[in-house]
Design a protein around this motif. Structure first.
Motif, PDB file in Angstrom:
ATOM      1  N   ALA A  12      -1.704   6.605  12.923  1.00  0.00           N
ATOM      2  CA  ALA A  12      -0.413   6.633  13.619  1.00  0.00           C
ATOM      3  C   ALA A  12      -0.311   7.681  14.712  1.00  0.00           C
ATOM      4  N   LEU A  24       8.722   1.074   1.291  1.00  0.00           N
ATOM      5  CA  LEU A  24       8.892   1.182   2.741  1.00  0.00           C
ATOM      6  C   LEU A  24       7.714   1.904   3.389  1.00  0.00           C
ATOM      7  N   PHE A  25       7.240   2.967   2.736  1.00  0.00           N
ATOM      8  CA  PHE A  25       6.109   3.702   3.296  1.00  0.00           C
ATOM      9  C   PHE A  25       4.847   2.838   3.296  1.00  0.00           C
ATOM     10  N   TYR A  66       5.055   0.339   6.092  1.00  0.00           N
ATOM     11  CA  TYR A  66       4.820   0.990   7.383  1.00  0.00           C
ATOM     12  C   TYR A  66       3.328   1.232   7.605  1.00  0.00           C
ATOM     13  N   THR A 115       1.290  -1.832   8.561  1.00  0.00           N
ATOM     14  CA  THR A 115       1.357  -2.268   9.956  1.00  0.00           C
ATOM     15  C   THR A 115       0.406  -1.483  10.848  1.00  0.00           C
ATOM     16  N   LEU A 116      -0.098  -0.353  10.351  1.00  0.00           N
ATOM     17  CA  LEU A 116      -0.949   0.515  11.168  1.00  0.00           C
ATOM     18  C   LEU A 116      -2.438   0.265  10.951  1.00  0.00           C
ATOM     19  N   LEU A 170       5.621  -6.292  10.906  1.00  0.00           N
ATOM     20  CA  LEU A 170       6.497  -5.769   9.867  1.00  0.00           C
ATOM     21  C   LEU A 170       6.919  -6.840   8.855  1.00  0.00           C
ATOM     22  N   GLY A 181       4.342  -4.129   0.783  1.00  0.00           N
ATOM     23  CA  GLY A 181       5.301  -3.064   0.533  1.00  0.00           C
ATOM     24  C   GLY A 181       6.146  -3.343  -0.699  1.00  0.00           C
ATOM     25  N   MET A 187      10.499  11.284   6.722  1.00  0.00           N
ATOM     26  CA  MET A 187      11.021  10.061   7.339  1.00  0.00           C
ATOM     27  C   MET A 187      11.421  10.294   8.793  1.00  0.00           C
ATOM     28  N   LEU A 199       8.218  10.780  10.900  1.00  0.00           N
ATOM     29  CA  LEU A 199       7.551   9.483  11.087  1.00  0.00           C
ATOM     30  C   LEU A 199       8.284   8.647  12.139  1.00  0.00           C
ATOM     31  N   PHE A 200       9.605   8.653  12.077  1.00  0.00           N
ATOM     32  CA  PHE A 200      10.384   7.890  13.057  1.00  0.00           C
ATOM     33  C   PHE A 200      10.152   8.427  14.462  1.00  0.00           C
ATOM     34  N   GLY A 249       6.725   7.480  15.701  1.00  0.00           N
ATOM     35  CA  GLY A 249       6.662   6.083  16.096  1.00  0.00           C
ATOM     36  C   GLY A 249       7.165   5.842  17.502  1.00  0.00           C
TER      37      GLY A 249
END
Length: 478
Positions: A114, A243-244, A247, A250-251, A259, A266, A388, A391-392, A395
């Motif tokens: 990421a 959720l993690f 995420y 997707t990477l 997603l 997930g 969180m 990470l946001f 992104g």
């Protein structure tokens, strides 16, 4: 009933622990500072020799860039490891040795999977290196690395809490301004980053406060804590893990999932985590018998997972501080920066992980013992909220300070705790006016420290970056 002068002092105690953590940090990273000072001296001698001989300027730029970036990665890992691991170690969720290894692996994973977005932002979103002639882009980024590394070395030695992210942004802007003028600098991009530096601690405060309110009202203060723990904690932990996992899915390049597709693994991971947490809560309740179970035991494993999330987020955000300038330095002149190679991100993440492994043990031990006395529930809320938000921001390609975001989380849980205390027992005597003023001053001092740290860092590193760039251009005859 607690004495009046200790009724609502939770936030102040937590803020004092942050101060102790910063003080411990300054002493624990002294070896890194000595290493950095030596590296900067060596690079200065290299450029002095270059100015005299004029031999192989391109090779010197690449070599010096790798050296300074490597030290910067070590410094990042040594300084920030405790943000991820300190609470989990202090809560007894994991020993320091295995914890360092786990967090180091998460740092590398976050950087590799990421870190490309922040890397692109630093390589292309502050200065347009395409307008520079010759090796101008490489000189700008190397000057920025040297300026940021020098400022971090001096500031940390002087016990000033500074951010690597803020330092590198200011240094790149100042270096680009000196090399090509204001037209080459993306002022809109810098303004967006500055806005993120303001908003992310506020967002962490809100999120951490909401999480603490949920745990406090629905679990800790429930008439039947055992039943409430079974009802609320497994779904909360399952949602966090799910959720993690989605995420991260997707990477992963091999999977290449969007997603909606990533929601399936997930959901599977979240369901597994929920079932395991329900089983764990049941075991703790059975061992407690008829007593109210302690939140420390219940939250040990969730706190460890939050620490892994935090390390992943830190790798995703801070690897770009190393990889972004290096990407430009390694790119051929007169061309756009190369696509971000996974190897470069992995190397940046490994440098950060090595800094954590080599220099982080003492710091984690000191901070872990102090932070989690504030209670694992608050540590969990702060760590999860910080992870969180970082990470946001990563992104969106916004380099933010994980330490400043974490302090925002401390404010959030402190204010919510005091609000809930007042709501729970309004019969407590009001604090004297002198005590209220003292606490306001304590909190304002922490806000002032954070604000001054990033307000001052950017112009200082911009000035240093500009001076370094001008000196290098003069030495190379550019």
């Amino acid at each position: 009933m607690r004495p009046p002068d200790r009724q609502f002092d939770v936030l102040d105690r937590d803020l004092r622990r942050i101060t102790v953590a910063e003080s411990a940090q300054f002493h624990a990273v002294r070896p890194v500072l000595r290493l950095g000072a030596g590296i900067l001296l060596a690079v200065s001698l290299i450029f002095l020799a270059l100015g005299i001989t004029g031999q192989q300027p391109g090779l010197v730029l690449v070599g010096a860039g790798l050296i300074v970036a490597g030290w910067l990665g070590l410094s990042i890992g040594a300084n920030d490891i405790a943000n991820s691991l300190g609470p989990a170690v202090g809560a007894g969720a994991i020993a320091i040795g295995p914890g360092l290894a786990l967090v180091a692996a998460a740092e590398i994973a976050g950087a590799t999977l990421a870190g490309h977005v922040v890397t692109h932002r630093l390589a292309e979103g502050i200065v347009d290196v395409r307008v520079l002639t010759g090796a101008g882009g490489q000189i700008v980024m190397l000057a920025a690395l040297i300026a940021a590394a020098g400022w971090i070395t001096v500031a940390t030695g002087a016990n000033l809490p500074v951010s690597t992210s803020h330092s590198i942004v200011g240094a790149i802007a100042g270096s680009g301004l000196a090399a090509a003028g204001s037209a080459a600098v993306s002022w809109g991009g810098i303004a967006m980053m500055a806005l993120a530096w303001i908003l992310t601690p506020i967002a962490a405060a809100i999120l951490a406060g909401v999480l603490l309110a949920l745990l406090r009202i629905k679990v800790a203060e429930a008439p039947d804590r055992s039943r409430a723990a079974r009802a609320w904690l497994p779904p909360l932990i399952g949602a966090m893990v799910g959720l993690f996992t989605a995420y991260v899915a997707t990477l992963v390049p091999v999977l290449s999932l969007r997603l909606p597709q990533a929601l399936l693994p997930g959901a599977a991971a979240g369901l597994a985590a929920m079932l395991l947490m329900r089983r764990r809560v049941g075991q703790i309740l059975a061992e407690a018998g008829g007593d109210r179970p302690g939140m420390k035991r219940i939250l040990r494993q969730p706190l460890l997972f939050a620490a892994v999330m935090m390390a992943f987020a830190h790798g995703a955000g801070d690897a770009g501080n190393v990889a972004g300038p290096l990407l430009v330095i390694l790119s051929p002149p007169h061309r756009d920066p190369l696509p971000v190679p996974l190897l470069l991100l992995a190397v940046a993440g490994t440098a950060i992980a090595l800094g954590a492994l080599l220099f982080g043990r003492r710091l984690v031990g000191v901070i872990g013992e102090g932070i989690t006395r504030l209670n694992p529930a608050r540590a969990f809320c702060i760590t999860l909220a910080t992870a969180m938000i970082v990470l946001f921001a990563s992104g969106w390609g916004l380099p933010v300070s994980s330490t400043h975001v974490a302090v925002g989380g401390v404010f959030g849980v402190g204010f919510v705790r005091e609000m809930l205390d007042r709501r729970a027992d309004r019969r407590r005597a009001a604090l004297p006016a002198e005590e209220r003023q003292r606490r306001q001053l304590i909190r304002r001092s922490h806000v002032a420290t954070i604000t001054v740290a990033w307000v001052v860092t950017v112009p200082i590193t911009a000035l240093l970056g500009g001076l370094c760039c001008l000196a290098m251009l003069w030495l190379m005859g550019a």
